[in-house]
Design a protein around this motif. Structure first.
Motif, mmCIF file in Angstrom:
data_model
loop_
_atom_site.group_PDB
_atom_site.id
_atom_site.type_symbol
_atom_site.label_atom_id
_atom_site.label_comp_id
_atom_site.label_asym_id
_atom_site.label_seq_id
_atom_site.Cartn_x
_atom_site.Cartn_y
_atom_site.Cartn_z
ATOM 1 N N ILE A 196 -18.977 40.060 16.659
ATOM 2 C CA ILE A 196 -19.211 39.446 17.958
ATOM 3 C C ILE A 196 -17.956 39.515 18.818
ATOM 4 O O ILE A 196 -17.991 39.986 19.966
ATOM 5 C CB ILE A 196 -19.679 37.984 17.801
ATOM 6 C CG1 ILE A 196 -20.956 37.904 16.955
ATOM 7 C CG2 ILE A 196 -19.900 37.347 19.173
ATOM 8 C CD1 ILE A 196 -22.147 38.635 17.529
ATOM 9 N N SER A 220 -35.203 37.738 20.998
ATOM 10 C CA SER A 220 -34.679 38.326 19.766
ATOM 11 C C SER A 220 -35.143 39.773 19.618
ATOM 12 O O SER A 220 -34.370 40.643 19.193
ATOM 13 C CB SER A 220 -35.117 37.500 18.554
ATOM 14 O OG SER A 220 -34.438 36.258 18.513
ATOM 15 N N MET A 261 -33.096 41.844 22.154
ATOM 16 C CA MET A 261 -31.703 42.026 21.746
ATOM 17 C C MET A 261 -31.588 43.101 20.677
ATOM 18 O O MET A 261 -30.659 43.922 20.692
ATOM 19 C CB MET A 261 -31.125 40.704 21.236
ATOM 20 C CG MET A 261 -30.927 39.657 22.309
ATOM 21 S SD MET A 261 -30.307 38.074 21.679
ATOM 22 C CE MET A 261 -28.550 38.456 21.461
ATOM 23 N N ALA A 312 -28.806 31.950 17.855
ATOM 24 C CA ALA A 312 -27.453 31.903 18.392
ATOM 25 C C ALA A 312 -27.327 30.898 19.530
ATOM 26 O O ALA A 312 -28.306 30.589 20.232
ATOM 27 C CB ALA A 312 -27.044 33.290 18.875
ATOM 28 N N ILE A 335 -25.178 30.811 22.869
ATOM 29 C CA ILE A 335 -24.364 31.696 23.698
ATOM 30 C C ILE A 335 -24.223 31.086 25.082
ATOM 31 O O ILE A 335 -25.218 30.828 25.762
ATOM 32 C CB ILE A 335 -24.987 33.105 23.808
ATOM 33 C CG1 ILE A 335 -25.174 33.723 22.411
ATOM 34 C CG2 ILE A 335 -24.110 34.013 24.669
ATOM 35 C CD1 ILE A 335 -25.914 35.041 22.417
ATOM 36 N N ALA A 351 -20.206 31.847 21.329
ATOM 37 C CA ALA A 351 -21.104 32.891 20.834
ATOM 38 C C ALA A 351 -21.168 32.713 19.323
ATOM 39 O O ALA A 351 -20.493 33.403 18.568
ATOM 40 C CB ALA A 351 -20.604 34.282 21.216
ATOM 41 N N PHE A 379 -25.397 32.682 14.672
ATOM 42 C CA PHE A 379 -26.375 33.770 14.607
ATOM 43 C C PHE A 379 -27.241 33.723 13.352
ATOM 44 O O PHE A 379 -28.256 34.403 13.275
ATOM 45 C CB PHE A 379 -25.657 35.113 14.726
ATOM 46 C CG PHE A 379 -25.111 35.371 16.098
ATOM 47 C CD1 PHE A 379 -25.860 36.047 17.038
ATOM 48 C CD2 PHE A 379 -23.858 34.900 16.457
ATOM 49 C CE1 PHE A 379 -25.372 36.264 18.324
ATOM 50 C CE2 PHE A 379 -23.360 35.101 17.742
ATOM 51 C CZ PHE A 379 -24.116 35.781 18.670
ATOM 52 N N GLN A 384 -27.447 41.641 16.537
ATOM 53 C CA GLN A 384 -27.419 41.121 17.896
ATOM 54 C C GLN A 384 -26.040 41.245 18.538
ATOM 55 O O GLN A 384 -25.861 40.875 19.706
ATOM 56 C CB GLN A 384 -27.877 39.656 17.899
ATOM 57 C CG GLN A 384 -29.341 39.510 17.486
ATOM 58 C CD GLN A 384 -29.848 38.083 17.548
ATOM 59 O OE1 GLN A 384 -29.070 37.139 17.581
ATOM 60 N NE2 GLN A 384 -31.163 37.922 17.556
ATOM 61 N N THR A 401 -25.004 40.797 22.495
ATOM 62 C CA THR A 401 -24.169 39.629 22.762
ATOM 63 C C THR A 401 -22.858 40.033 23.417
ATOM 64 O O THR A 401 -22.414 39.400 24.386
ATOM 65 C CB THR A 401 -23.893 38.865 21.458
ATOM 66 O OG1 THR A 401 -25.136 38.458 20.879
ATOM 67 C CG2 THR A 401 -23.032 37.639 21.715
ATOM 68 N N VAL A 411 -21.952 38.509 27.024
ATOM 69 C CA VAL A 411 -20.794 37.646 27.235
ATOM 70 C C VAL A 411 -19.819 38.288 28.220
ATOM 71 O O VAL A 411 -19.236 37.602 29.078
ATOM 72 C CB VAL A 411 -20.105 37.323 25.893
ATOM 73 C CG1 VAL A 411 -18.770 36.611 26.114
ATOM 74 C CG2 VAL A 411 -21.020 36.460 25.028
ATOM 75 N N TYR A 471 -25.653 36.844 33.841
ATOM 76 C CA TYR A 471 -26.149 38.013 33.112
ATOM 77 C C TYR A 471 -26.699 39.019 34.109
ATOM 78 O O TYR A 471 -27.463 38.658 35.016
ATOM 79 C CB TYR A 471 -27.236 37.606 32.119
ATOM 80 C CG TYR A 471 -26.747 36.678 31.027
ATOM 81 C CD1 TYR A 471 -25.836 37.126 30.069
ATOM 82 C CD2 TYR A 471 -27.188 35.359 30.959
ATOM 83 C CE1 TYR A 471 -25.382 36.276 29.068
ATOM 84 C CE2 TYR A 471 -26.747 34.503 29.958
ATOM 85 C CZ TYR A 471 -25.837 34.961 29.019
ATOM 86 O OH TYR A 471 -25.390 34.128 28.038
ATOM 87 N N LEU A 502 -29.689 36.146 28.625
ATOM 88 C CA LEU A 502 -29.547 35.399 27.373
ATOM 89 C C LEU A 502 -29.488 33.894 27.600
ATOM 90 O O LEU A 502 -29.174 33.140 26.676
ATOM 91 C CB LEU A 502 -28.273 35.846 26.641
ATOM 92 C CG LEU A 502 -28.080 37.344 26.391
ATOM 93 C CD1 LEU A 502 -26.780 37.578 25.621
ATOM 94 C CD2 LEU A 502 -29.262 37.936 25.657
#
Length: 390
Positions: A13, A60, A63, A324, A326, A338, A341, A348, A352, A356, A365, A370
């Motif tokens: 991540i 999900s 992602m 998660a 986030i 973040a 998970f 992911q 992610t 981020v 975003y 997200l």
């Protein structure tokens, strides 16, 4: 303007965030603080490293659709000095099995997954027997199989590829523990490390995985993410299972090929899943009492098994809903979490990292939204219900 970003945690991540930040805006100074540069205890390196679209929540699925697209093109995306990384991606598919009691849920999930573009086939018991003749299907009513886009890969290789590319793009990695965070009101100003350094930041990213709760506590925030040990067993068998996918038994026991051997495991029962169990121990009783009997029932040829190797790693387990968290907490305006998970971090990670980086650079975003994974559901105690938790 955000010019200095400090990322706590250099696993998949944190390194994905570092990569996307530097690739998107080379003017941003990125410092990644990683306590263990060998990744010997990293969840990213110790997991079963797989990817699927067979989830029950749209985000999900989306992602992981982005995740598989990223993994397929990782050589070009993360090339450094003409060297393209390989993560040995095997699109062998997931096979979720269901008894009669689980067929309705399987059908509902399948409809969602295929509507979003996942390549999943729904198989009745006869088709299961035809495609997987080595499997005992007597107690099964259906299965959902990923024809493409699902499988397994080298998780450690993915972390290293992200890390090397982020470094090549100018991200700085520091081998140290974060021992303190300095604040000015609702703003984090510095991360203090065990080597005596103080790292100024305009934005802090908590990507500390199984240790994320410690970082959150430094800010006075209680995040419902706990370190839960998961044991993985590598077993050999004289059985040679043709076209064997990653199989999820209705009991929750899973197995998949690993060369000429197999990797298997399962989650312990909820009443036997405490926090922070030592990683240098393995739950052999879980294998003897649950995993092996289940494997022998599902695949008769697995009556003859031998454990060749075993190890344990941590799930950064979100006890609220295993999804998660986030985004920013309302009490701290410049810290993006973040975390949590719950075993899905590797698959992911690309989505992610991209998301981020968008929050940091644009304040919102710009590709996949997200925001439903943000803190508000945690504060309101409104879990996201994911039916396909493995």
């Amino acid at each position: 303007m955000t010019s200095k970003v400090v990322i706590v945690g250099g696993g998949v991540i944190g390194s994905a965030v570092a990569y996307f930040l530097r690739a998107s805006d080379p003017s941003v100074q990125v410092t990644v603080i990683e306590r263990d540069p060998t990744y010997a205890r990293s969840s990213s390196a110790l997991s079963a490293a797989s990817i699927r679209q067979q989830f029950s929540t749209p985000l999900s699925v989306q992602m992981s659709l982005y995740g598989i697209a990223f993994l397929r093109s990782i050589g070009e995306r993360l090339e450094v000095d003409g060297v393209q990384p390989s993560i040995d991606l095997h699109e062998g598919g997931y096979l979720f099995l269901a008894t009669a009691a689980g067929v309705a849920t399987l059908r509902e999930n399948h409809a969602l997954q295929t509507r979003l573009g996942a390549d999943i086939s729904l198989l009745d018991s006869q088709r299961l027997r035809e495609r997987f003749a080595w499997m005992n299907t007597d107690d099964l009513a259906a299965g959902a199989f990923g024809e493409s886009g699902e499988g397994w890969f080298d998780g450690y290789g993915l972390v290293q590829a992200f890390r090397k590319k982020a470094q090549a793009l100018g991200a700085r990695y520091v081998a140290a523990d974060v021992v303190g965070l300095e604040r000015d009101g609702r703003t984090v100003t510095h991360a203090v490390t065990s080597n005596g350094e103080s790292h100024a930041c305009d934005m802090l990213v908590n990507a500390a995985g199984a240790w994320s709760r410690t970082i959150a506590q430094m800010l006075g925030i209680d995040i419902p993410v706990h370190a839960r040990r998961r044991s993985i067993f590598n077993v050999s068998s004289p059985a040679r299972l043709s076209a064997c996918p990653l199989v999820i038994d209705p009991s929750g026991v899973y197995f998949r090929p690993e060369g000429r051997t197999y990797i298997c495991g399962t989650s312990p029962s909820a009443d036997n899943d405490p926090d922070d169990l030592p990683l240098d121990e393995v739950d052999h009783a879980l294998f003897d009492d649950v995993i092996w009997p289940t494997l022998a029932h599902r695949v008769p040829a697995f009556e003859a098994l031998r454990v060749e190797n075993c190890w344990s790693g941590y799930y950064e387990y979100n006890v609220l809903d295993q999804n998660a968290i986030i985004g920013c907490h309302p009490d701290i305006e410049n810290c993006i979490f973040a975390n949590g998970f719950s075993g899905h971090g590797l698959q992911q990670g690309p989505a992610t990292g991209r998301g981020v980086s968008e929050l940091i650079l644009h304040g919102r975003y710009t590709t996949l939204d997200l925001s439903s994974l943000g803190w508000q559901r945690v504060l309101d105690n409104q879990p996201i219900v994911e039916k396909n938790v493995v």
